[in-house]
Motif scaffolding. Structure first.
Motif, mmCIF file in Angstrom:
data_model
loop_
_atom_site.group_PDB
_atom_site.id
_atom_site.type_symbol
_atom_site.label_atom_id
_atom_site.label_comp_id
_atom_site.label_asym_id
_atom_site.label_seq_id
_atom_site.Cartn_x
_atom_site.Cartn_y
_atom_site.Cartn_z
ATOM 1 N N VAL A 284 20.989 -42.136 -11.319
ATOM 2 C CA VAL A 284 20.783 -40.505 -11.911
ATOM 3 C C VAL A 284 21.944 -40.501 -12.720
ATOM 4 O O VAL A 284 22.704 -41.148 -11.855
ATOM 5 N N GLY A 285 21.808 -39.544 -13.417
ATOM 6 C CA GLY A 285 22.733 -38.882 -13.741
ATOM 7 C C GLY A 285 23.031 -37.266 -14.529
ATOM 8 O O GLY A 285 22.130 -36.628 -14.232
ATOM 9 N N GLU A 286 24.195 -37.201 -13.753
ATOM 10 C CA GLU A 286 24.238 -35.522 -13.608
ATOM 11 C C GLU A 286 25.220 -34.669 -15.039
ATOM 12 O O GLU A 286 26.442 -35.719 -15.113
ATOM 13 N N LEU A 287 24.878 -33.400 -15.712
ATOM 14 C CA LEU A 287 26.331 -32.721 -16.189
ATOM 15 C C LEU A 287 26.178 -31.494 -14.978
ATOM 16 O O LEU A 287 25.201 -31.005 -14.127
ATOM 17 N N LYS A 288 27.377 -31.052 -14.432
ATOM 18 C CA LYS A 288 27.583 -30.341 -13.224
ATOM 19 C C LYS A 288 27.662 -28.207 -14.033
ATOM 20 O O LYS A 288 27.510 -27.806 -15.338
ATOM 21 N N GLY A 289 27.332 -27.622 -13.585
ATOM 22 C CA GLY A 289 26.620 -26.664 -13.317
ATOM 23 C C GLY A 289 28.256 -26.209 -13.193
ATOM 24 O O GLY A 289 29.278 -26.565 -13.227
ATOM 25 N N ARG A 290 28.100 -24.720 -14.184
ATOM 26 C CA ARG A 290 29.865 -23.916 -14.401
ATOM 27 C C ARG A 290 29.520 -22.806 -13.248
ATOM 28 O O ARG A 290 30.667 -22.532 -13.179
ATOM 29 N N GLU A 291 28.407 -22.357 -13.038
ATOM 30 C CA GLU A 291 28.427 -20.934 -12.501
ATOM 31 C C GLU A 291 28.135 -21.559 -11.119
ATOM 32 O O GLU A 291 28.536 -20.684 -9.685
ATOM 33 N N LYS A 292 26.755 -22.480 -11.000
ATOM 34 C CA LYS A 292 26.180 -22.352 -8.979
ATOM 35 C C LYS A 292 25.890 -24.294 -9.018
ATOM 36 O O LYS A 292 24.833 -24.622 -9.481
ATOM 37 N N PRO A 293 26.991 -24.504 -9.461
ATOM 38 C CA PRO A 293 27.452 -26.374 -9.267
ATOM 39 C C PRO A 293 25.592 -27.133 -7.915
ATOM 40 O O PRO A 293 25.504 -28.024 -8.556
ATOM 41 N N GLU A 294 26.131 -26.013 -7.010
ATOM 42 C CA GLU A 294 25.571 -26.645 -6.062
ATOM 43 C C GLU A 294 24.058 -26.429 -6.244
ATOM 44 O O GLU A 294 22.733 -26.742 -4.978
ATOM 45 N N GLU A 295 23.230 -25.612 -7.376
ATOM 46 C CA GLU A 295 21.731 -25.017 -6.852
ATOM 47 C C GLU A 295 22.059 -26.408 -8.353
ATOM 48 O O GLU A 295 21.989 -26.694 -9.562
ATOM 49 N N ILE A 296 20.889 -27.183 -7.855
ATOM 50 C CA ILE A 296 20.093 -29.006 -9.026
ATOM 51 C C ILE A 296 18.422 -28.433 -9.471
ATOM 52 O O ILE A 296 17.750 -27.660 -8.513
ATOM 53 N N ILE A 297 18.955 -28.867 -10.517
ATOM 54 C CA ILE A 297 17.819 -29.060 -11.053
ATOM 55 C C ILE A 297 17.304 -30.229 -11.370
ATOM 56 O O ILE A 297 18.080 -31.256 -12.707
ATOM 57 N N VAL A 298 16.115 -31.296 -11.387
ATOM 58 C CA VAL A 298 15.663 -32.188 -11.599
ATOM 59 C C VAL A 298 14.954 -32.825 -13.094
ATOM 60 O O VAL A 298 13.930 -31.850 -12.879
ATOM 61 N N VAL A 299 15.031 -33.761 -13.864
ATOM 62 C CA VAL A 299 13.890 -33.942 -14.866
ATOM 63 C C VAL A 299 14.117 -35.363 -14.678
ATOM 64 O O VAL A 299 14.952 -36.232 -14.644
ATOM 65 N N GLY A 300 13.189 -36.424 -14.352
ATOM 66 C CA GLY A 300 12.811 -37.236 -14.080
ATOM 67 C C GLY A 300 11.740 -37.703 -14.744
ATOM 68 O O GLY A 300 10.478 -37.591 -15.002
ATOM 69 N N GLY A 301 11.574 -39.085 -14.264
ATOM 70 C CA GLY A 301 10.362 -40.077 -14.338
ATOM 71 C C GLY A 301 10.750 -41.363 -14.045
ATOM 72 O O GLY A 301 11.668 -41.642 -13.164
ATOM 73 N N HIS A 302 9.762 -42.606 -13.695
ATOM 74 C CA HIS A 302 9.767 -43.324 -12.616
ATOM 75 C C HIS A 302 10.175 -44.686 -13.397
ATOM 76 O O HIS A 302 9.029 -45.270 -14.702
ATOM 77 N N LEU A 303 11.480 -45.552 -13.340
ATOM 78 C CA LEU A 303 12.109 -46.925 -13.870
ATOM 79 C C LEU A 303 10.882 -48.231 -13.216
ATOM 80 O O LEU A 303 11.350 -48.623 -14.819
ATOM 81 N N ASP A 304 10.071 -47.595 -12.729
ATOM 82 C CA ASP A 304 9.586 -49.603 -12.735
ATOM 83 C C ASP A 304 8.028 -48.867 -13.599
ATOM 84 O O ASP A 304 7.459 -48.139 -13.368
ATOM 85 N N SER A 305 7.376 -50.435 -14.092
ATOM 86 C CA SER A 305 6.340 -50.595 -13.861
ATOM 87 C C SER A 305 5.215 -51.861 -13.697
ATOM 88 O O SER A 305 5.866 -52.678 -13.491
ATOM 89 N N TRP A 306 4.249 -51.572 -14.170
ATOM 90 C CA TRP A 306 3.257 -52.842 -13.555
ATOM 91 C C TRP A 306 3.551 -53.894 -14.694
ATOM 92 O O TRP A 306 4.155 -53.825 -15.756
ATOM 93 N N ASP A 307 3.635 -55.103 -14.035
ATOM 94 C CA ASP A 307 3.681 -56.350 -14.328
ATOM 95 C C ASP A 307 3.181 -56.731 -15.823
ATOM 96 O O ASP A 307 2.780 -58.165 -16.567
ATOM 97 N N LEU A 308 2.022 -56.132 -15.866
ATOM 98 C CA LEU A 308 0.958 -57.021 -17.518
ATOM 99 C C LEU A 308 2.087 -56.713 -18.485
ATOM 100 O O LEU A 308 1.540 -57.471 -19.640
ATOM 101 N N ALA A 309 2.699 -55.404 -19.101
ATOM 102 C CA ALA A 309 3.160 -54.845 -19.894
ATOM 103 C C ALA A 309 3.965 -55.051 -19.995
ATOM 104 O O ALA A 309 5.061 -54.243 -19.211
ATOM 105 N N GLU A 310 4.747 -53.813 -21.141
ATOM 106 C CA GLU A 310 6.302 -53.034 -21.086
ATOM 107 C C GLU A 310 6.631 -52.254 -20.485
ATOM 108 O O GLU A 310 7.573 -51.160 -20.485
ATOM 109 N N GLY A 311 5.350 -51.521 -20.013
ATOM 110 C CA GLY A 311 5.031 -50.059 -19.169
ATOM 111 C C GLY A 311 6.581 -48.550 -20.682
ATOM 112 O O GLY A 311 6.739 -48.255 -20.078
ATOM 113 N N ALA A 312 5.597 -48.342 -21.303
ATOM 114 C CA ALA A 312 6.153 -47.976 -22.581
ATOM 115 C C ALA A 312 5.339 -45.852 -22.016
ATOM 116 O O ALA A 312 6.569 -45.327 -21.933
#
Length: 479
Positions: A284-312
């Motif tokens: 997890v990495g974050e930029l802290k909010g300046r006005e409402k830091p307690e409210e969180i917006i997530v943007v993400g993807g999954h780091l794991d991939s199947w073993d057959l390829a590079e998971g591009a």
């Protein structure tokens, strides 16, 4: 009121009245309307400029493509519990630290640890002739006996067809599930949904009737020799029979040979096993909010991939796009009102442990997640966002369509959010699933050809900018 209204500009309106003077309440209403119109125009212009900055930055200085190159070529396959998965955790953590985000941290997650073992082999046997076919064990399957399994084949296209055959006809056979993705579905994810149950539950259905093995047509629209893996599961109390996917060309060939010779046999051998759960992490990495830091917006993807390829495309693209969103906002000088997090979820492919753990920790820590955006549909040309939330929340996001449509984001409305962010819905978080063009995704999904070379830099960057733009709007206006 007698008078004429003539537009002079998007901001100023000149009103000419007849000899009757307008009343004071009417004057106030007119000036209030003008103020609202002027303010709305000013905000829209400000937003347009900011979104244009986002696109300009990524299209001239985008970093995600090179990050993806490293993740694919230097880290490689990243199935949960593997050495590759741990290397990916280390890489993405250090990458976000180098971007000087306000905070970078790990969340401990216990994950399944299934390993494929020695390469599988399979062939169709007609008399003394052996025709080799491409095959890949399904994730979570048990191994065959050391010498493999060989038996006559029962071909079916639905679970009901299999059940209708009954135990007498299925016992001792290998069940061949051969229902293809529906090529008439323009949305290939809809077609995938109509076929994937064979992969997920086919072994259970076949094992219930005494089959000794199950093979599945690869879940892809492409006709080729590349088998597509993916997860499967056994129901409690059902015999554990080995199961694998064969390529679409192999499925077509087997079906043809069965018509010619129903008594042919199929042989396959696989050496997979499930090891004890392993230690891993969400990153997890974050930029802290300046006005409402307690409210969180997530943007993400999954780091794991199947073993057959590079998971591009699945889902290295979503991971580097999410990190790039935060870098973009910093690069254009935007300081968010709310805290924005990039999350690399672990174990989406065969367990969803990372997504569940993230939501559990959010609840334990009394965190308030107002929105979450996930990219897990490949790094292709942007088309829009699917939204999961209340009607008024969907309507508010739809109002931003005029700002996003010039960038190809036409499909903004009800839809799926994403598997990893799904558990956050229980706490009222609005979910948005990034929607790129779907036509090529299942060419690579869970297959050995899901490699870096099959990702286009400009498409990847445009997708990143799309996600950054919607994050900007969510942060500025809330939901």
């Amino acid at each position: 009121m007698h008078g004429k209204v003539r537009k002079q500009s998007p901001i100023f309106v000149r009103i000419r009245f007849s000899n009757h003077k307008p009343s004071t309440p009417l004057k106030k209403s007119i000036f209030l309307l003008l103020f609202i119109s002027t303010t709305a125009f000013s905000q829209t212009r400000e937003d347009s400029i900011m979104i244009r900055k986002i696109y300009n930055e990524v299209l001239t200085n985008g970093q995600a493509y090179e990050w993806l190159r490293y993740l694919c070529k230097q880290v490689g396959p990243r199935l949960s519990g593997s050495v590759g998965a741990q290397k990916a955790v280390t890489y993405t953590k250090e990458l976000m630290q180098k971007q000087a985000f306000d905070r970078v941290f790990l969340q401990d997650v216990k994950v399944p640890h299934w390993v494929r073992g020695a390469k599988e082999e399979a062939y169709i046997k007609v008399g003394k002739q052996k025709i080799k076919v491409p095959i890949a064990a399904l994730g979570g399957s048990v191994a065959t006996a050391p010498k493999g399994v060989e038996a006559e084949v029962i071909e079916v296209k639905s679970f009901q067809q299999l059940r209708d055959l009954g135990k007498d006809k299925v016992k001792g056979k290998i069940v061949f599930f051969n229902r293809p993705m529906d090529p008439t579905k323009l949305n290939t994810f809809e077609a995938y949904g109509g076929a994937v149950e064979q992969r997920a539950n086919g072994a259970t259905e076949a094992g219930n009737l005494g089959a000794v093995g199950a093979i599945v047509r690869s879940v892809t629209t492409l006709q080729d020799d590349v088998p597509h893996s993916g997860s499967m599961r056994y129901a409690t109390g059902v015999p554990l029979i080995p199961t694998a996917a064969i390529s679409t060309n192999a499925a077509n060939l087997l079906s043809e040979k069965l018509k010619e010779n129903p008594s042919l046999t199929f042989y396959f051998r696989q050496n997979c096993e499930t090891l004890p759960d392993a230690d891993s992490h969400n990153v997890v990495g974050e930029l802290k909010g300046r006005e409402k830091p307690e409210e969180i917006i997530v943007v993400g993807g999954h780091l794991d991939s199947w073993d057959l390829a590079e998971g591009a495309h699945d889902d290295g693209a979503g991971c580097v796009q999410s990190i790039e969103v935060l870098r973009l906002l910093k690069a254009i000088g935007y300081t968010p009102k709310r805290t924005i997090r990039a999350v690399m979820f672990m174990n989406e492919e065969n367990g969803l442990r990372g997504g569940v753990k993230y939501a559990d920790l959010a609840k334990q820590n009394n965190e308030k997640h107002i929105a979450a955006v996930e990219s897990d549909n490949g790094g292709f040309t942007p088309r829009g966002f699917g939204i999961v939330g209340k009607a008024e929340q969907k309507a508010k996001i739809a109002e931003w369509k005029s700002l996003l449509a010039p960038y190809g984001l036409q499909e903004i409305g009800p839809g799926g959010g994403g598997a990893d962010i799904g558990p956050l819905a229980q706490s009222g978080t609005v979910l948005l699933g990034y929607k790129p063009d779907t036509q090529r995704y299942f060419d690579y999904h869970h297959a050995a050809n899901d490699n870096f070379e099959n990702v286009n830099k400009r498409e990847l960057d445009l997708g990143t900018a799309s996600m950054a733009a919607i994050i900007y709007l969510l942060d500025k206006y809330g939901i």
